[in-house]
Design an enzyme around this catalytic site. Structure first.
Site, short mmCIF file in Angstrom:
data_model
loop_
_atom_site.label_atom_id
_atom_site.label_comp_id
_atom_site.label_asym_id
_atom_site.label_seq_id
_atom_site.Cartn_x
_atom_site.Cartn_y
_atom_site.Cartn_z
N ASP A 214 0.75 2.80 -4.92
CA ASP A 214 0.43 3.68 -6.39
C ASP A 214 1.68 4.72 -6.39
O ASP A 214 2.32 4.94 -5.59
CB ASP A 214 -0.90 4.43 -6.44
CG ASP A 214 -1.25 4.79 -7.60
OD1 ASP A 214 -0.59 4.46 -8.60
OD2 ASP A 214 -2.13 6.00 -7.69
N ASP B 90 -6.08 5.69 -5.22
CA ASP B 90 -6.85 6.69 -5.50
C ASP B 90 -7.93 6.61 -6.34
O ASP B 90 -9.03 7.26 -6.12
CB ASP B 90 -6.09 7.96 -5.49
CG ASP B 90 -5.33 7.98 -6.87
OD1 ASP B 90 -5.44 7.02 -7.70
OD2 ASP B 90 -4.73 9.14 -7.24
N ASP C 206 -8.52 1.17 -8.38
CA ASP C 206 -7.73 0.76 -7.50
C ASP C 206 -8.68 -0.03 -6.42
O ASP C 206 -8.48 -0.63 -5.37
CB ASP C 206 -7.12 1.96 -6.42
CG ASP C 206 -6.04 2.42 -7.13
OD1 ASP C 206 -5.07 1.68 -7.91
OD2 ASP C 206 -5.96 3.79 -7.50
#
Length: 893
Positions: A335, A628, A632
């Site tokens: 990410d 996070d 996800d």
């Protein structure tokens, strides 16, 4: 939606007016639901919560430690010896099985406890209006139709259709990956708007960063957008780790080999006239000797040491095998926000009308400590036309964009919010700027300040300030070109303007967008900057042969800019970015190619992240995925290694992950990969060390059966050798320091067996030497008149002495043992010393003689034992040198 009916996952409300929403949900936009109706709906709809994932209980976790073919053979051997009346042998065998299970159970329990300690269990309340009265209730009690109030600092407790807002902004990064807060309104939207663009909705779990508002709850629990993602997590496959797969395959192959040898030995013995009961004892000895009893414990403890080392480097491991899986990773999908970046908007440049761009990044600050002219005025406007504030510790609090402008002003000598404000015009999506009026302390007059979108600030400006502080006619073209150039670099750009002693009606004209005559002071370009460690970590991963990909919900321009700065994309590359709507059009057949060649994926949805991970896995990649947010979680569960953020990560992300970073830093992932490679190296060293001993013990028994001779070693003696040497000698390899250049090697092929061809050759060589050496010593003792017990004692000591010498050879996979350094692993010295004490006790203590059927031996026996160990060491050292030479420095055994 019919009252009391089940919620419809397909129903959307962003394309309905507020009035239509109220009617459809049978509620009131002023008084909300009645308490009685809310209670009824709660009984029908259920609580506003997600079902907790049922964890694995302690009994099941303990039983799972026994799930190995090798352990099955040991249990069967224990049962057979017990039925044959060999109580001591069976007790020792069962004790070995129990110790292995306890070690694995304890280490996994510790890892899970570490994660539990990391979690923050926070009970949230929500503010609703029921029966026309405002009240606070647990968020679990919210039902569809509830009228919910939102305030800055709180969380949105359910999916809401907004009906009223006041400068309302929410942080939806956990759901959509959007790095900046989203400005909300209650206006009608088109039916096809994607979730990230539904600005008239508030979504469960997102954070209110600014303003206030109210909305009607339209979905709760599993029917919210977060709830749908929770369901998507269930569709992700639980991936078995490479180590687990390899150990399972290796255990099965070894079990088949051992059972085959045992059956062969039994048939040969019975055919030669031996009794079945005697042959059972001999076959059990063969099986017990060939099984590496210490391997499960060694694997668990080596992985546990890796867990401890990773925890010291700020990575908490949930499942032991994941430690090694990190060392096998071939792709890291990361990410952007908070992992590769600091998750903190920062002003990186100030552009003024003279064409100067003052850079404030990467340790360079060309603005200087005390700027003057237009640059200083730009900072003053940014610091005062601003609703952010300083906390008790001096930290900037509020909207990320405004806190960035507050901080940069403070860094350059401007007092944040230092001028008295007497009037303000809040930012709105229609005006796209904010205006404030302040008292000028030097003249007593007033200062009008404006900050906002570049094109809107230019519309109200007629002049521009120069570097010397004078004014001149504005050049809109130059300003637009500068703003566009900064935007192409991924920055968010805001313009500032000022006017001294404005007319009394200027606020009214600004509200109408009709004001003019202001002085443009400059542009502030801000970005969530890369972490200082990110570029080096990415470079280390590339050097180690790992591909690093960015998968983010943020905009493509911003993602590409960060990717170029940290080396995921080449600085000059214009392509290399694939956005979500393009990804949606790629079918599953072509997706693996696209996933392989693309480095950056932007504006992707949760299901697209899941597809990308599966596409890479279809190419035999071992995928590490970071995240996070709730969005996800499906991809984290699907990945070979799911990595969640411990600081800003949601509970959904942590629950789906295998590893949690306590500092949310990508560099920690790189460090964890390094530790994982070290763990696999040390496991390999242990296997290279233990297999020849076990095979040698089995072959010694097989030779005795084939020759119809006395067994040189007994089952209990074999178990003594295997367990004491595994603990005192073999486990010391778990503390071996990492090999030089460990992050310069390419990732291991996930299809390579755990026992490579060089390992097979080494195992065969050392096993043959052990069989020859132990038989020679055993026969020499018998022929010299020693008792059978003393002769077996000498043979047992041959095995242990050879293992101790061979341990030093196995300390490095590539280098000669004398180059490793004796004191680089002090545990090894301690372990050899303890093993020597144990062997003396086995040989000379009467109690040990009785328990293990041993007897004291003389100095001449010890001389023969030492000669065998030295000869074996020389032969193996020469073989290792020649093997390394043939492979030109490649990793061997």
């Amino acid at each position: 939606m019919a009252l009391g009916a089940a919620q419809d996952d397909a129903q959307t409300f962003h394309d309905l007016t507020a009035h239509e929403t109220v009617l459809q949900l049978g509620t009131d936009h002023l008084t909300g639901l009645s308490g009685q109706e809310a209670e009824r709906r709660l009984g029908v709809q259920g609580p506003n919560s997600l079902p907790a994932e049922r964890g694995e209980g302690p009994v099941r976790r303990f039983v799972r430690q026994l799930n190995s073919p090798l352990i099955y053979v040991l249990i069967a051997s224990g049962i057979i010896t017990l039925l044959l009346g060999e109580k001591v042998d069976s007790t020792v065998i069962f004790a070995v099985v129990l110790v292995n299970a306890v070690v694995g159970f304890v280490q996994e329990s510790k890892a899970e406890s570490a994660l539990e300690a990391l979690r923050s269990m926070v009970h949230t309340d929500a503010t609703v209006i029921r029966d026309g009265v405002q009240r606070s209730i647990p968020s679990e009690e919210i039902v569809p139709g509830d009228l919910v109030l939102l305030e800055a600092g709180g969380r949105v407790p359910a999916d809401l259709r907004l009906i009223e807002e006041n400068q309302l902004r929410t942080d939806e990064s956990a759901l959509t990956g959007e790095s900046l807060p989203v400005e909300k309104n209650h206006h009608l939207l088109a039916a096809g708007a994607v979730i990230a663009d539904r600005v008239n909705m508030g979504y469960s779990g997102t954070l209110v960063t600014n303003g206030s508002g109210r909305g009607i709850a339209v979905a709760t629990g599993t029917h919210t957008e977060i709830g749908k993602i929770h369901g998507l997590v269930g569709s992700a496959d639980a991936v078995e780790t490479p180590l687990t797969r390899k150990l399972s395959k290796f255990s099965m192959q070894l079990t088949i080999l051992i059972l085959g040898l045992a059956v062969l030995a039994f048939i040969v013995g019975v055919a030669r006239g031996e009794s079945a009961s005697d042959m059972f004892v001999a076959v059990v000895a063969l099986a017990v000797g060939a099984i590496p009893e210490g391997l499960p414990a060694a694997v668990a403890i080596t992985l546990a040491i890796g867990v401890s080392r990773m925890a010291q480097r700020r990575a908490v491991i949930r499942r032991l095998p994941v430690v090694e899986t990190l060392g096998s990773a071939t792709v890291i999908c990361s990410d952007k926000t908070g992992t590769l970046t600091e998750n903190r908007m920062t002003v990186q440049g100030i552009w003024t009308a003279d064409g100067t761009l003052a850079q404030i990044r990467d340790g360079v600050d060309s603005l200087g400590p005390d700027p003057t002219g237009a640059a200083r005025c730009c900072l003053v406007v940014g610091a005062n036309c601003n609703d952010a504030w300083l906390g008790e510790a001096g930290e900037a609090l509020g909207d990320p964009t405004e806190t960035a402008m507050l901080v940069v002003a403070q860094q350059h000598g401007v007092i944040p919010r230092g001028l008295e404000r007497v009037a303000a015009l809040p930012f709105s999506s229609e005006r796209q700027y904010m205006a404030t009026v302040h008292v000028d302390p030097s003249t007593g007059g007033q200062l009008l300040m404006v900050k906002g979108a570049v094109e809107r600030v230019l519309e109200v400006s007629a002049w521009q300030m120069t570097a010397s502080g004078t004014t001149e006619a504005i050049d809109p073209t130059a300003v637009h070109e500068a703003a566009e150039d900064l935007a192409r670099q991924g920055a968010r750009v805001l313009a500032t303007a000022v006017q001294r002693d404005p007319d009394d009606d200027v606020i009214d004209r600004l509200m109408a967008g009709e004001a003019g005559g202001m002085i443009f002071t400059g542009l502030q370009a801000m970005i969530d900057p890369p972490r200082s460690t990110a570029a080096d970590a990415v470079a280390s991963c590339h050097a180690a042969g790992l591909s690093v990909k960015m998968i983010t919900g943020d905009h493509a321009t911003t993602a590409a800019a960060i990717a170029r700065r940290i080396g995921i994309l080449p600085p000059s590359e214009d392509g290399g970015v694939l956005i979500g709507n393009e990804l949606e059009r790629i079918d599953d057949t072509d997706l693996p190619d696209a996933a392989e060649r693309t480095a950056v994926f932007a504006r992707v949805t949760p299901d697209q992240k899941l597809r990308l991970v599966r596409a890479l896995q279809s190419r035999d990649h071992v995928v590490a995925m970071t995240g996070d947010g709730v969005n996800d979680a499906p991809a984290l569960k699907q990945a070979d290694i799911g990595v969640a953020m411990g600081v800003v990560g949601t509970e959904a992300a942590k629950d789906a992950a295998d590893m949690v970073l306590t500092d949310d830093d990508f560099a920690t992932i790189e460090a964890a990969v390094e530790e994982g490679r070290g763990v696999f190296d040390n496991l390999t060293k242990f296997i290279v060390w233990t297999l020849p001993t076990n095979l040698g013990e089995g072959l010694v028994i097989l030779v005795a059966i084939l020759l119809a001779a006395e067994l040189p070693i007994l089952p209990t003696q074999i178990l003594w050798i295997n367990m004491t040497t595994a603990v005192a000698l073999g486990l010391t390899l778990a503390w071996e320091p990492k090999e030089p250049g460990i992050m310069e090697r390419s990732p291991r092929n996930p299809h390579d067996p755990i026992v490579s061809r060089p390992m097979v050759v080494r195992t065969a060589l050392v096993s043959a030497l052990l069989v020859a050496g132990s038989w020679w010593v055993f026969r020499a003792e018998v022929d010299g008149g020693s008792s059978l017990e003393a002769s077996r004692t000498a043979a047992v000591n041959v095995f242990v002495m050879v293992e101790a010498f061979y341990l030093f050879i196995c300390r490095s996979l590539t280098r000669p043992s004398w180059r490793v350094g004796l004191l680089s692993n002090p545990y090894l010295v301690v372990g050899v010393t303890l093993q020597a004490i144990g062997q003396l006790a086995l040989t000379y203590l009467p109690a040990m003689n009785t328990l293990f059927q041993t007897a004291p031996i003389g100095w001449d026996s010890w001389l023969r034992i030492v000669l065998v160990a030295i000869a074996m060491s020389l032969v193996v050292a020469i073989h290792k040198y020649l093997a390394n030479g043939r492979r030109s420095g490649r990793q061997t055994v």
